[in-house]
Design a protein around this motif. Sequence first.
Motif, mmCIF file in Angstrom:
data_model
loop_
_atom_site.group_PDB
_atom_site.id
_atom_site.type_symbol
_atom_site.label_atom_id
_atom_site.label_comp_id
_atom_site.label_asym_id
_atom_site.label_seq_id
_atom_site.Cartn_x
_atom_site.Cartn_y
_atom_site.Cartn_z
ATOM 1 N N MET A 1 30.188 31.336 39.495
ATOM 2 C CA MET A 1 31.258 30.448 39.946
ATOM 3 C C MET A 1 32.123 31.127 41.013
ATOM 4 N N LEU A 2 32.520 32.391 40.740
ATOM 5 C CA LEU A 2 33.354 33.114 41.695
ATOM 6 C C LEU A 2 32.602 33.380 42.987
ATOM 7 N N GLU A 3 31.304 33.719 42.864
ATOM 8 C CA GLU A 3 30.506 34.001 44.056
ATOM 9 C C GLU A 3 30.362 32.760 44.922
ATOM 10 N N LYS A 4 30.234 31.588 44.295
ATOM 11 C CA LYS A 4 30.112 30.352 45.056
ATOM 12 C C LYS A 4 31.405 30.051 45.834
ATOM 13 N N ILE A 5 32.560 30.318 45.201
ATOM 14 C CA ILE A 5 33.837 30.098 45.891
ATOM 15 C C ILE A 5 33.955 31.039 47.083
ATOM 16 N N ILE A 6 33.563 32.322 46.879
ATOM 17 C CA ILE A 6 33.605 33.291 47.982
ATOM 18 C C ILE A 6 32.664 32.862 49.103
ATOM 19 N N GLN A 7 31.465 32.419 48.731
ATOM 20 C CA GLN A 7 30.498 31.971 49.739
ATOM 21 C C GLN A 7 31.036 30.777 50.532
ATOM 22 N N PHE A 8 31.663 29.839 49.829
ATOM 23 C CA PHE A 8 32.245 28.677 50.499
ATOM 24 C C PHE A 8 33.357 29.102 51.462
ATOM 25 N N SER A 9 34.179 30.060 51.040
ATOM 26 C CA SER A 9 35.301 30.507 51.864
ATOM 27 C C SER A 9 34.820 31.172 53.148
ATOM 28 N N ILE A 10 33.760 31.977 53.034
ATOM 29 C CA ILE A 10 33.244 32.657 54.222
ATOM 30 C C ILE A 10 32.549 31.671 55.154
ATOM 31 N N LYS A 11 31.865 30.713 54.585
ATOM 32 C CA LYS A 11 31.119 29.742 55.388
ATOM 33 C C LYS A 11 32.046 28.736 56.060
ATOM 34 N N ASP B 1 46.180 44.213 44.028
ATOM 35 C CA ASP B 1 45.112 44.955 43.366
ATOM 36 C C ASP B 1 43.735 44.370 43.683
ATOM 37 N N GLY B 2 43.579 43.061 43.490
ATOM 38 C CA GLY B 2 42.275 42.432 43.737
ATOM 39 C C GLY B 2 41.873 42.490 45.195
ATOM 40 N N ALA B 3 42.826 42.292 46.100
ATOM 41 C CA ALA B 3 42.517 42.330 47.532
ATOM 42 C C ALA B 3 42.062 43.719 47.952
ATOM 43 N N MET C 1 34.172 41.091 42.793
ATOM 44 C CA MET C 1 35.196 40.133 42.388
ATOM 45 C C MET C 1 35.335 40.032 40.883
ATOM 46 N N SER C 2 34.237 40.203 40.161
ATOM 47 C CA SER C 2 34.336 40.129 38.698
ATOM 48 C C SER C 2 35.228 41.246 38.167
ATOM 49 N N SER C 3 35.123 42.448 38.757
ATOM 50 C CA SER C 3 35.993 43.561 38.340
ATOM 51 C C SER C 3 37.442 43.279 38.704
ATOM 52 N N ALA C 4 37.643 42.773 39.920
ATOM 53 C CA ALA C 4 39.008 42.458 40.346
ATOM 54 C C ALA C 4 39.620 41.367 39.476
ATOM 55 N N ALA C 5 38.826 40.327 39.205
ATOM 56 C CA ALA C 5 39.326 39.229 38.375
ATOM 57 C C ALA C 5 39.651 39.710 36.973
ATOM 58 N N PHE C 6 38.804 40.583 36.421
ATOM 59 C CA PHE C 6 39.037 41.093 35.073
ATOM 60 C C PHE C 6 40.361 41.854 35.010
ATOM 61 N N SER D 1 42.472 36.164 46.758
ATOM 62 C CA SER D 1 41.369 37.121 46.741
ATOM 63 C C SER D 1 40.015 36.427 46.754
ATOM 64 N N LEU D 2 39.955 35.217 46.209
ATOM 65 C CA LEU D 2 38.701 34.460 46.200
ATOM 66 C C LEU D 2 38.435 33.747 47.520
ATOM 67 N N THR D 3 39.506 33.410 48.222
ATOM 68 C CA THR D 3 39.344 32.538 49.392
ATOM 69 C C THR D 3 39.812 33.206 50.680
ATOM 70 N N TYR D 4 41.071 33.516 50.753
ATOM 71 C CA TYR D 4 41.662 34.017 51.992
ATOM 72 C C TYR D 4 41.151 35.415 52.354
#
Length: 743
Positions: free
Chosen positions: A1-11, A407-409, A450-455, A496-499
Amino acid sequence: MLEKIIQFSIKNKLIIALFTFALIGWGIYSLTRLPIDAVPDITDNQVMVITVSPTLAAQEVEQLVTFPVEQTMVSIPGIRNMRSFSRFGLSIVTIVFEEDVDLYWARQQVQERLTVAAKEIPEEIGKPEMAPVTTGLGEIYQYVVHPKEGYEDRYDATDLRTIQDWIIKRQLLGTPGVAEVSGFGGFVKQYEIAVDPDKLRGMSITIADIFEALATNNQNTGGAYIDKNPNAYFIRSEGLVSDLEELNKIVIKANDSGTPILIRDVAEVGFGHGARYGAATRNGQGEVVTGIVMMLKGANSSQVISDVKERIEQIKSTLPEGVTIEPFLDRKKLVDNAIATVTRNLAEGALIVIFVLILFLGNLRGGLVVASVIPLSMLFAIAMMNLFGVSGNLMSLGAIDFGLIVDGAIIIVEAVMHRITHSKGLYLEKSRLSSGEMDAEVRSSAGKMMSSAAFGQIIILIVYLPLWALVGVEGKMFKPMAQTVSFAILGAFLLSLTYVPMMAALALSRNTQHKPNFSDRMMNFFQRAYRPVVEKAIHNKLSVLAVAIGLFIVALITFSYMGSEFIPQLDEGDFAVETRVPVGSSIRQMIAVSKKAQTILLREYPEVSQVVNKIGSGEIPTDPMPIEAGDMMVILKPRGEWTSAGSREELIEKMQRSLAVIPNATFSFQQPIQMRFNELLTGAKQDVVIKIYGEDLYILSGLAADVGNKIRSVEGVEDLYVEAVTGLPQIQIQFDRDKIAQY
């Protein structure tokens, strides 16, 4: 789910950019609408019922007013507790509701039952009314009405009170966010009829005859209209008394010879004032009149104060010649100081974080991308605060930690930079990546990290969740802090997921060649120093464990000897001095003591700009004090202009010594908001309060005096006050009913 959001943001970089600009606009708009105050308002969800009964002693007030009001209110659903206060001429019943009860619904329920309570209270004693829709910290602006220099002889305390009630108050009440304006001090102007008992007896007239004559001869009536085609003539009679001469001419009745007996035949008519339970003095120059602006509950105090100041300037032009308005307590000063402190701390924290980021990341672009998350997450937090009704103050905004936010960024940006410059991947032979290759690298590295950052961010959020469950005073104080930090971390997580992936793909360098820099050399130095310590710790596990346990025990022992406070004390810049004289002292005695104290402070301390003492209770007695007590507000100049002392504590100590020369008076130094906080928390204005419960007031009074004597020698006790519940001198008239029957 997180990877798909990141992929959408980059695309879809344009969409994310538009959402970012929308966040900036939403945050800036919310910042203009955010309620701003110095500290959270901890007032309970309550409705106060006030009954003024000028003719009743405290015992009669309790029996005839307070008890009936309590009995009619007890059946309202949602009540948490109820407390009452009975004093000579005054009854206050406070109904505290559960926090989830709508205040305006609660006021409607109280209003419906007030009609029942009014029927149970004997006529002419008093009418119970609800206090304004404000809070314990709602007194946001206080001012003095006084004559200008050279006009002191033209206006007395009655004139000033009339100006306050009929000119200033009426214009201030239209200001948005103002719930009520309470007059304090002076004399309320009244028509006074002084009856001569000998003349009444000589003309066979009773007091009841005079009451009836005044009531029937002081009213307007209407008589419909007369139809005289083509006009209709409406009929009205004007019988309201307009001056003293008309009062003198009112007919009581005719004597046996038919001659009318007028009010002037049996009494003297003039201007007077009612019994008063409050007064105000300023700068040792005598009595003045003050006004207290009460803010509507939930309003933006900073905006309301600005509107009040603007309205005050307009009102000044309408005042009689020689009269002016001068503020002495302005919450805006404290709010501005608090917000300036928060702004400075946040700015310094952000600059430190940005400096450390650039220093340790060793990449200016990467540091700026991470640093840009700070203002964006702050704007998101402010927008959510405005949405959830969280005010901006020292507790809510001052708790934000930018290190947690970025931290996540940091994890994502550092992963991208490391993958591009250090990995032995597909693009090792290329010196610069294309746009598509850069997108792929960012997507891959950000998706893995992102999974580590989100955790990590979720763990931080979980830490604050227990604070969301706080209720009562603790909830009002610390829940806004937890909400604000949670909003900021949530905003940073979404960014961190999008911007951050979008900006990393756009802004980071695509060069695959890494050149050693200062950051690399610094980190190598720390690693060389750190590695031997880690190796020794691994080989000496028991020693390290013993040292850790020892340090923990030392910390526990040290903590047990540390003091504790519910909240840190805020330096408000002014003093509130609770002034008291012996129980039973007259209001004139209290005024004299007040003038002496003000003169001493102004004469001996150049730090003092003005001193105003509010004695007893005001027009709206939300803070009911007896006439032998007063709150003396000592308004100080900026700290840079102090010469008598270097700190607040030193100045208080010197002022207490100077005021000790006044006999039979006690002075307790606090701060305006601090004093109100103490009163809201414990019902008393002191920092530490001991309450003793029982049935007999005389026994309780003796126990209180005994406890006071025992704790007087406790280390740290500076001001000790034992509240007197007995000893008020009274003139009691008891009827001999046998003699009444005889005559």
